[in-house]
Each structure stands twice: as C-alpha cells, then as structure tokens.
Motif scaffolding. Structure first.
Motif, PDB file in Angstrom:
ATOM      1  N   PRO A  73     -32.485 -27.910  79.838  1.00 46.64           N
ATOM      2  CA  PRO A  73     -31.825 -28.594  78.795  1.00 46.64           C
ATOM      3  C   PRO A  73     -32.835 -29.546  78.281  1.00 46.64           C
ATOM      4  CG  PRO A  73     -30.352 -28.478  80.498  1.00 46.64           C
ATOM      5  CD  PRO A  73     -31.440 -27.803  81.096  1.00 46.64           C
ATOM      6  N   ARG A  74     -33.646 -30.216  78.908  1.00 41.13           N
ATOM      7  CA  ARG A  74     -34.487 -31.462  78.444  1.00 41.13           C
ATOM      8  C   ARG A  74     -35.478 -30.784  77.458  1.00 41.13           C
ATOM      9  NH1 ARG A  74     -39.341 -35.215  80.965  1.00 41.13           N
ATOM     10  NH2 ARG A  74     -39.534 -36.412  78.833  1.00 41.13           N
ATOM     11  N   GLU A  75     -35.941 -29.545  77.553  1.00 39.68           N
ATOM     12  CA  GLU A  75     -36.877 -28.889  76.553  1.00 39.68           C
ATOM     13  C   GLU A  75     -36.206 -28.802  75.241  1.00 39.68           C
ATOM     14  OE1 GLU A  75     -39.338 -24.864  75.734  1.00 39.68           O
ATOM     15  OE2 GLU A  75     -38.212 -24.917  77.455  1.00 39.68           O
ATOM     16  N   GLY A  98     -43.853 -37.923  77.771  1.00 37.69           N
ATOM     17  CA  GLY A  98     -43.098 -36.929  78.698  1.00 37.69           C
ATOM     18  C   GLY A  98     -43.412 -37.182  80.026  1.00 37.69           C
ATOM     19  N   SER A  99     -44.510 -37.752  80.373  1.00 43.93           N
ATOM     20  CA  SER A  99     -45.010 -37.795  81.771  1.00 43.93           C
ATOM     21  C   SER A  99     -44.267 -39.001  82.661  1.00 43.93           C
ATOM     22  CB  SER A  99     -46.456 -37.906  82.080  1.00 43.93           C
ATOM     23  OG  SER A  99     -46.812 -38.059  83.325  1.00 43.93           O
ATOM     24  N   ILE A 100     -44.051 -38.809  83.874  1.00 44.25           N
ATOM     25  CA  ILE A 100     -43.698 -39.976  84.633  1.00 44.25           C
ATOM     26  C   ILE A 100     -44.622 -40.576  85.534  1.00 44.25           C
ATOM     27  CG2 ILE A 100     -41.151 -38.998  84.861  1.00 44.25           C
ATOM     28  CD1 ILE A 100     -41.893 -37.794  87.619  1.00 44.25           C
ATOM     29  N   GLY A 101     -45.696 -40.175  85.301  1.00 42.09           N
ATOM     30  CA  GLY A 101     -47.098 -40.861  85.696  1.00 42.09           C
ATOM     31  C   GLY A 101     -47.320 -39.965  86.875  1.00 42.09           C
ATOM     32  N   LEU A 102     -48.013 -41.041  87.762  1.00 37.31           N
ATOM     33  CA  LEU A 102     -48.738 -40.429  89.206  1.00 37.31           C
ATOM     34  C   LEU A 102     -47.751 -40.893  90.248  1.00 37.31           C
ATOM     35  CD1 LEU A 102     -52.570 -41.149  88.397  1.00 37.31           C
ATOM     36  CD2 LEU A 102     -51.171 -39.110  88.267  1.00 37.31           C
ATOM     37  N   ARG A 108     -46.763 -30.250  86.870  1.00 35.51           N
ATOM     38  CA  ARG A 108     -48.014 -31.144  87.282  1.00 35.51           C
ATOM     39  C   ARG A 108     -49.124 -30.774  86.360  1.00 35.51           C
ATOM     40  NH1 ARG A 108     -48.098 -31.046  92.863  1.00 35.51           N
ATOM     41  NH2 ARG A 108     -49.474 -29.128  92.490  1.00 35.51           N
ATOM     42  N   ASP A 109     -49.719 -31.674  85.843  1.00 34.73           N
ATOM     43  CA  ASP A 109     -50.913 -31.149  84.991  1.00 34.73           C
ATOM     44  C   ASP A 109     -52.053 -31.204  85.595  1.00 34.73           C
ATOM     45  OD1 ASP A 109     -51.829 -33.772  84.940  1.00 34.73           O
ATOM     46  OD2 ASP A 109     -51.334 -34.117  82.761  1.00 34.73           O
ATOM     47  N   GLU A 110     -53.270 -30.953  84.775  1.00 33.89           N
ATOM     48  CA  GLU A 110     -54.544 -30.849  85.900  1.00 33.89           C
ATOM     49  C   GLU A 110     -55.028 -32.148  86.442  1.00 33.89           C
ATOM     50  OE1 GLU A 110     -55.256 -31.360  81.438  1.00 33.89           O
ATOM     51  OE2 GLU A 110     -54.155 -30.295  82.713  1.00 33.89           O
ATOM     52  N   ASP A 111     -54.637 -33.307  85.920  1.00 34.25           N
ATOM     53  CA  ASP A 111     -54.974 -34.594  86.554  1.00 34.25           C
ATOM     54  C   ASP A 111     -53.934 -35.143  87.326  1.00 34.25           C
ATOM     55  OD1 ASP A 111     -57.279 -34.503  84.532  1.00 34.25           O
ATOM     56  OD2 ASP A 111     -55.966 -35.392  82.972  1.00 34.25           O
ATOM     57  N   GLY A 112     -52.861 -34.405  87.750  1.00 39.80           N
ATOM     58  CA  GLY A 112     -52.099 -34.882  88.919  1.00 39.80           C
ATOM     59  C   GLY A 112     -50.649 -35.584  88.097  1.00 39.80           C
ATOM     60  N   TYR A 113     -50.643 -35.568  86.875  1.00 44.37           N
ATOM     61  CA  TYR A 113     -49.619 -36.413  86.173  1.00 44.37           C
ATOM     62  C   TYR A 113     -48.177 -35.257  86.441  1.00 44.37           C
ATOM     63  CZ  TYR A 113     -52.283 -39.991  84.048  1.00 44.37           C
ATOM     64  OH  TYR A 113     -53.035 -41.379  84.093  1.00 44.37           O
ATOM     65  N   TYR A 114     -47.246 -35.912  86.878  1.00 43.27           N
ATOM     66  CA  TYR A 114     -45.984 -35.350  86.717  1.00 43.27           C
ATOM     67  C   TYR A 114     -45.139 -35.279  85.409  1.00 43.27           C
ATOM     68  CZ  TYR A 114     -46.539 -34.191  91.653  1.00 43.27           C
ATOM     69  OH  TYR A 114     -47.134 -33.599  92.808  1.00 43.27           O
ATOM     70  N   TYR A 115     -44.438 -34.119  85.089  1.00 39.19           N
ATOM     71  CA  TYR A 115     -43.303 -34.265  83.934  1.00 39.19           C
ATOM     72  C   TYR A 115     -42.037 -33.636  84.477  1.00 39.19           C
ATOM     73  CZ  TYR A 115     -47.660 -34.567  81.514  1.00 39.19           C
ATOM     74  OH  TYR A 115     -49.081 -35.166  80.862  1.00 39.19           O
ATOM     75  N   ILE A 116     -40.967 -34.390  84.274  1.00 37.58           N
ATOM     76  CA  ILE A 116     -39.698 -33.835  84.690  1.00 37.58           C
ATOM     77  C   ILE A 116     -39.527 -32.809  83.758  1.00 37.58           C
ATOM     78  CG2 ILE A 116     -37.246 -34.332  84.696  1.00 37.58           C
ATOM     79  CD1 ILE A 116     -38.867 -35.593  87.227  1.00 37.58           C
ATOM     80  N   VAL A 117     -39.031 -31.580  84.253  1.00 39.86           N
ATOM     81  CA  VAL A 117     -38.481 -30.461  83.452  1.00 39.86           C
ATOM     82  C   VAL A 117     -37.005 -30.572  83.363  1.00 39.86           C
ATOM     83  CG1 VAL A 117     -38.090 -28.124  83.439  1.00 39.86           C
ATOM     84  CG2 VAL A 117     -40.338 -28.852  83.969  1.00 39.86           C
TER      85      VAL A 117
END
Length: 513
Positions: A429-431, A339-343, A404-413
């Motif tokens: 909607p994505r959820e 689910g992450s788009i990375g850094l 954004r998680d604790e490691d800086g990875y982004y997740y589109i909502v």
C-alpha cells in the motif's frame, strides 16, 4: 544508578530555576518538578506501594503527567501509562492484566471525565488497592496539591537494577487484546541518552519542545519528555494536537524542536493554506531547528511540501513500543534520503529476515525488520509465548517490511499485515500511496485491501482532496492505470473529508477495510 527518575534529579541539581514544563499559563521549574515528584513518591509509599509493584497512570499532557511519572519511578514502582480515551471496562482490563496495585488519574471534565472512568475501573478490579485522583488547585484548594505539600520532598529515587521493569507500555491491540511491553530502566535511560548524538541535544543550549504527542505513548514519552528532561529542555504541552494552536505555539514560545506523526505535519500544512499571517515567502516557525517524524511512514511528497513551507527538512525515524521506542533515525548533519528511516541508532543492530528468521541480503531483498540492542524490551508482561514468538536470541521481529540500500539505509515498504495479495501478487500500500500523493488534487491517501471473490483482495484507495479540488473516481483509476502495473493500481476509489486515526494521529486502516 539506572532509574530514569535520576535524570530529573541530576538536571534539577544543575538547573533548578530553568523552566521544565509549560501548560497554558502554568509553568514548572526543574526544582519544582523534582520536588513534586519526590512528594508524589512519598505519597505512594505512605499508601503502601512498594518497589516493583505496578501503578497505572491516566493523565493528559500537562504538569501532572511528569510529576506522577517520575514520582512512580522514584518510588521504585512500575509506570503503566494508559490511553486517556479508554473506557471503564478497557481501563479495568489494563489494571487486571498488569496487576496494578494503584491507579492514578487526573480529574477530567465533561468531555473527558478521566476521574469517573478511573473510579468505574477501580471499583471493578479487586486487586487494585489505591485510587489517587489529581485535581488542580483552583478546582479544589484542599485537594491533591495540598496533599502533596504534606509529603516528604527530599525522597530520592529508589535503587533499581538495569533489568528491572520501569514501564509497561500497552500495544494498540490491532490483532488481539493489548499486550504490555515491559521496558527496563536501562531501556529508557539509554534511549533518552541517544538524543545527544542523534539530535544534537545539549543542556548548555537547551531546546524548547512542543509536545503534542500524548505522553502516555512511547514516542512522546521518550523522544520528547525523557529527552528534554535529560538535557534540561523546556516542554511546552498542548492537551491535544490542533494545527492552529500548534502554529501559534511555534512563534509564541520560540519552539526549537517538534516531533510528530505524518498526519500532524499534514495538518500543519493544511492549516497554513488560509492564514494570511503566514505568507508563503516566510517560515511559519522561525526558531524551529529540528522536525522529527515517526509512528508511521512519512509520505515523500508531504516531506517535500513541509521543507518548501517551513524551510526545514523532516528527519524520519523508526521504532516501536517494544524498542523503547527509537531503533533508527536519519543521521545528523546529512540530508535526509526521501522515504528512508535512516540507520540504526548507536548500539543498535537491524537486519531483514524471512518468516523462518533467516537473514536476507541483496539490493532487491524485502524482509521483516529485526532489531537487536539495549533498546529491546524485556518481553510482554505475563505472556511468555507471545514473547517467544517475537524475540529470539536477543532479536526482536517488528512486523514491518523494509528494504535496505547499498549504504545501509532502511526504507519501510509496509506493515506485513497491511500487505495486499491480489491474484497471487504482493501489493504494498505505501508504494501506491506515494504515487497517489503526486496527483495535484490529492492531499492525503490511504490504500487498503478489501475482499474480492475473483482476486482474493482488491486494491482500494481512500483520498482527501486539496481545498477546491475535484475529480471523478474513474478518472483517478485511469490516471493510476497509466502509471502502475496492472496488478497494483486501485480499481476502487473513495473520497473522504477525513480519515479515522488513533489517539496519536496514525491512520486506522482497519476501519477503512
């Protein structure tokens, strides 16, 4: 020199006999591609096109697109790529809005008569001075290619400044008339260069790319074409995405790199379901080393299924036409986070902001993605107010909501404009789509908000079923009720055979609302 056409000249100088583009039975070496693009730039100069002037390009995937694209850049002009599905009046709008002085179009066929559309638009716009039609040699031996033969093939790329506009990419126009994002020479060359640290691109071990993304779109243009040309790879083009043809190309051409939107991955998996020549215990693309996804959020269940069938993790990234396009990607040599788009990519910063541009932080913060760096566009052509609305102090606001998680990875909502407000509660909607994709009968899902007199908006789910699967819509509503909060679960369900999509394969939710 920054001009992106130089990457072609540099690669051709080192690898003149290496195959650059394959389209059906046609193949162009880097030497030929460089020669033809130089001849094309000479043709434009002969017809009075000057550095800095705009040249529109209407062309399907194949050798003519890079010949014209790099030829326009070599002339020092600005490329205005056009969606090949546009009608005459729409093409005329783009010509007028961009101030194009020339229109270059491939000669199409009965199903896609690009030349007829181009002529209609050209004749409707007085400021467009030149119409160049590109026909294949077998159609007209005395036509376009012969005309190129008469041109100077030694012409080199014109000197341009870093901040000069190289390409104007038009947005989809989902919230109004399309706007042209001005990308500079530095924007484009920089975004192609990051293919080395991000994807392991190496001209000594060149990739063979399957190009099914339209080259008029930023994803295909940068991640496939410009990246491949920078590192001496081979671009195998298909005129459009057809899952069966793509699966055959993986094997026939030894494809090592594939970039696509999520619905393309879904199409590949569905095409495998009835193919005895691709058993479940063997990978359908044995040479594939890189599977890249972008354009819209990749459903987690879809990524898992692709890994199970192809033996390869999909690496998801994020970007927009306004960011050249790549802004973030899953880091190399690490397992993708579902689910992450990375850094952010090297040299780029990202942040989460509120409506008033203030930065948000914290593990539970959901905000709009803002992007700053050498990939951010110059602005919208001829629209200073629209530019000021999205760019402030070098930061571009994307319209996409993320955490954004604790490691800086982004997740589109979700897209901010796609968020549903039901009875005062925010529903993303994505959820809901991710949850629906875990249902054993559901192959693909799209969730939208529809008007409701009591709650303002109601949640509606559209689903495509796996072959042979069936259920009653009320049963799915009950299934969702058990797994989702009362304000979230869809009360309305509709089964579809297919979803409306853009020419790049993204689901058109505005047509489902």
């Amino acid at each position: 020199m920054t001009n992106p056409a130089v990457i072609l000249e540099e690669t051709a100088a080192r690898h003149r006999d290496r195959t650059a583009v394959v389209a059906g039975t046609q193949a162009l070496t880097y030497g030929t591609l460089d020669l033809r693009s130089s001849q094309f730039s000479s043709l434009l100069a002969e017809r009075g096109v000057h550095p800095g002037e705009r040249v529109a390009l209407s062309c399907t995937n194949g050798p003519f697109f890079p010949i014209a694209y790099y030829g326009i850049l070599k002339a020092g002009a600005v490329v205005v790529p056009l969606n090949v599905l546009l009608k005459g009046g729409e093409v005329a709008y783009h010509l007028q809005d961009s101030g194009a002085v020339a229109l270059v179009a491939a000669v199409g066929d009965d199903s896609l008569p690009l030349h007829l559309t181009a002529r209609e638009a050209f004749e409707a716009v007085g400021g467009c001075r030149e119409l160049v039609l590109m026909d294949a040699a077998e159609q007209n031996p005395s036509g376009f290619l012969s005309e190129l033969d008469d041109q100077d093939g030694s012409r080199r790329a014109a000197e341009r400044d870093d901040n000069d506009t190289a390409v104007i990419l038009y947005t989809s126009g989902t919230t109004g008339r399309p706007k042209g994002a001005e990308l500079t020479h530095a924007n484009l060359r920089g975004n192609a260069e990051v293919s080395a640290p991000l994807f392991g691109a190496d001209e000594n071990r060149p990739d063979t790319h399957l190009c099914v993304l339209p080259l008029y779109h930023s994803f295909g243009q940068t991640v496939v074409m410009n990246s491949a040309v920078r590192f001496g790879g081979t671009i195998v083009t298909l005129p459009r995405f057809e899952p069966a043809a793509a699966l055959n190309a993986f094997v026939e051409h030894g494809i090592t790199a594939f970039a696509g939107v999520p619905t393309m991955y879904w199409g590949l998996l569905r095409a495998l379901e009835g193919r005895p020549d691709h058993p479940g215990d063997g990978p359908p693309a044995p040479s594939l080393r890189l599977a890249l996804a972008g354009g819209s959020a990749m459903p987690v269940e879809l990524a898992k299924e692709f890994h199970a069938r192809f033996g390869l993790h999909v690496r998801e990234g994020y970007g927009l036409s306004e960011t050249s396009p790549v802004a973030s990607f899953a880091p190399p040599d690490t397992l993708p986070r579902p689910g992450s788009i990375g850094l952010p990519i090297p040299g780029v910063r990202m942040a989460l902001i509120a409506d008033d541009w203030t930065e948000l932080d914290g593990p539970d913060a959901i905000g709009e993605i803002a992007i700053s760096g050498p990939n951010v566009m110059k602005g919208y052509h001829g629209r200073p107010e629209a530019t000021a609305a999205v760019i402030r102090d070098g930061w571009f606001r994307s319209g996409d909501l993320a955490r954004r998680d604790e490691d800086g990875y982004y997740y589109i909502v979700d897209r901010a404009k796609d968020m549903i407000i039901r009875g005062g509660f925010n529903v993303y909607p994505r959820e809901i789509e991710e949850a629906l994709m875990t249902h054993p009968a559901i192959s693909l899902a799209a969730v939208v908000g529809v008007p409701d007199p009591r709650h303002g908006e109601e949640v509606k789910a559209y689903v495509i079923l796996h072959p042979g699967a069936s259920f009653a819509p009320e049963d799915l509503v009950a299934w969702c009720r058990e797994r989702m909060a009362a304000y979230k679960y869809p009360r309305l369900v509709e089964v579809r055979e297919e979803f409306p999509t853009t020419s790049t394969g993204k689901i058109l939710k505005r047509e489902l609302r």
